[in-house]
Design a protein around this motif. Structure first.
Motif, PDB file in Angstrom:
ATOM      1  N   PHE A  68      -5.131  17.781  10.907  1.00  0.00           N
ATOM      2  CA  PHE A  68      -4.506  16.595  11.478  1.00  0.00           C
ATOM      3  C   PHE A  68      -5.583  15.577  11.841  1.00  0.00           C
ATOM      4  CE2 PHE A  68      -2.682  14.567  15.436  1.00  0.00           C
ATOM      5  CZ  PHE A  68      -1.931  13.631  14.730  1.00  0.00           C
ATOM      6  N   ARG A  71      -6.678  14.643  15.500  1.00  0.00           N
ATOM      7  CA  ARG A  71      -7.534  15.536  16.293  1.00  0.00           C
ATOM      8  C   ARG A  71      -8.983  15.074  16.256  1.00  0.00           C
ATOM      9  NH1 ARG A  71      -6.920  22.040  16.422  1.00  0.00           N
ATOM     10  NH2 ARG A  71      -8.467  22.469  18.041  1.00  0.00           N
ATOM     11  N   SER A 226      -6.783  14.506   4.506  1.00  0.00           N
ATOM     12  CA  SER A 226      -6.142  14.313   5.805  1.00  0.00           C
ATOM     13  C   SER A 226      -5.532  12.919   5.916  1.00  0.00           C
ATOM     14  CB  SER A 226      -7.156  14.538   6.927  1.00  0.00           C
ATOM     15  OG  SER A 226      -6.568  14.277   8.183  1.00  0.00           O
ATOM     16  N   SER A 229      -2.453  12.617   3.592  1.00  0.00           N
ATOM     17  CA  SER A 229      -1.322  13.372   4.138  1.00  0.00           C
ATOM     18  C   SER A 229      -0.700  12.635   5.332  1.00  0.00           C
ATOM     19  CB  SER A 229      -1.774  14.764   4.567  1.00  0.00           C
ATOM     20  OG  SER A 229      -2.248  15.497   3.456  1.00  0.00           O
ATOM     21  N   SER A 230      -1.566  12.054   6.189  1.00  0.00           N
ATOM     22  CA  SER A 230      -1.057  11.313   7.349  1.00  0.00           C
ATOM     23  C   SER A 230      -0.244  10.102   6.905  1.00  0.00           C
ATOM     24  CB  SER A 230      -2.232  10.861   8.228  1.00  0.00           C
ATOM     25  OG  SER A 230      -2.932  11.969   8.734  1.00  0.00           O
TER      26      SER A 230
END
Length: 237
Positions: A68, A71, A226, A229-230
């Motif tokens: 994620f 983070r 990441s 995907s976000s």
């Protein structure tokens, strides 16, 4: 175009992905440049053909998991500002932030040049740069990055971090042959200030993942996965 299309269909008939014809296009380009011929990627029919291949035969998902992005962003947000951190930590923070908000690969980060950095009136940091001695229009597009100004970050927005590191690296770099070493954006301080190699940047990115508590299975290239995907989770195409 006929050759590339036939080659793509041959690959498909042999059980391979038709996108694998891309190296053939690159090989043709390499020869064409010697004779001053135009870039195949600029041809509308060729571009539309490759877009059609990608739509008909979409790329399968390569990775089952990613981390994620928030983070790591939260970890970077609460570090001291780039202007006050030790130079090594400042470089590490800047590289990780640029990788995670721009999707830049470690190799992209290595070849950013300081002269390409612009902070716009909208507080965006913009880079348009290519590796030295390479002038392909495809590379010019690939090495474009636009780092947003994120309001919730306050004074330490991504654009601010980039500008502070830019100013600090330029003022810190030694004078070589009567000229400051201002050519490359990321420099390393070990054994004298010099251009940071891609392996060094990869190490910085992995160290930030570790410090943020992200599993060791993820690599420097995982920053790109990441981000993508976000964006997908937020409805981007």
């Amino acid at each position: 175009l006929n050759f590339l299309t036939d080659r793509a269909m041959t690959l498909l008939g042999n059980g391979n992905r038709p996108q694998s014809v891309a190296p053939a296009r690159s090989a043709i380009n390499s020869v064409w440049r010697l004779y001053g011929l135009p870039d195949l990627g600029e041809d509308e029919l060729v571009s539309r053909t490759f877009r059609g291949i990608n739509r008909l035969f979409p790329q399968p998902r390569r990775y089952a998991t990613t981390f994620f992005a928030g983070r790591v962003l939260d970890f970077l947000k609460f570090l001291n500002s780039v202007s006050s951190l030790p130079f090594l930590e400042a470089t590490r923070k800047t590289a990780a932030l640029m990788a995670i908000v721009s999707g830049g690969r470690p190799k992209d980060l290595e070849f950013i040049q300081t002269g390409s950095c612009t902070i716009t009136s909208a507080s965006h940091a913009v880079f348009t740069c290519i590796p030295k001695n390479q002038h392909s229009s495809a590379l010019r597009r690939r090495f474009f990055m636009k780092l947003p100004h994120i309001e919730c970050w306050g004074a330490d927005s991504p654009a601010r971090v980039v500008l502070d590191y830019h100013n600090r690296a330029n003022s810190t770099a030694p004078v070589t042959n009567g000229k400051q070493n201002r050519d490359w954006f990321f420099i390393q301080s070990k054994n004298g200030f010099k251009k940071a190699h891609v392996d060094t940047i990869k190490r910085y990115l992995r160290q930030c993942l570790s410090a943020a508590g992200v599993s060791a299975e993820f690599t420097a290239h995982s920053y790109k996965h990441s981000l993508v995907s976000s964006l997908k989770l937020r409805g981007a195409s």
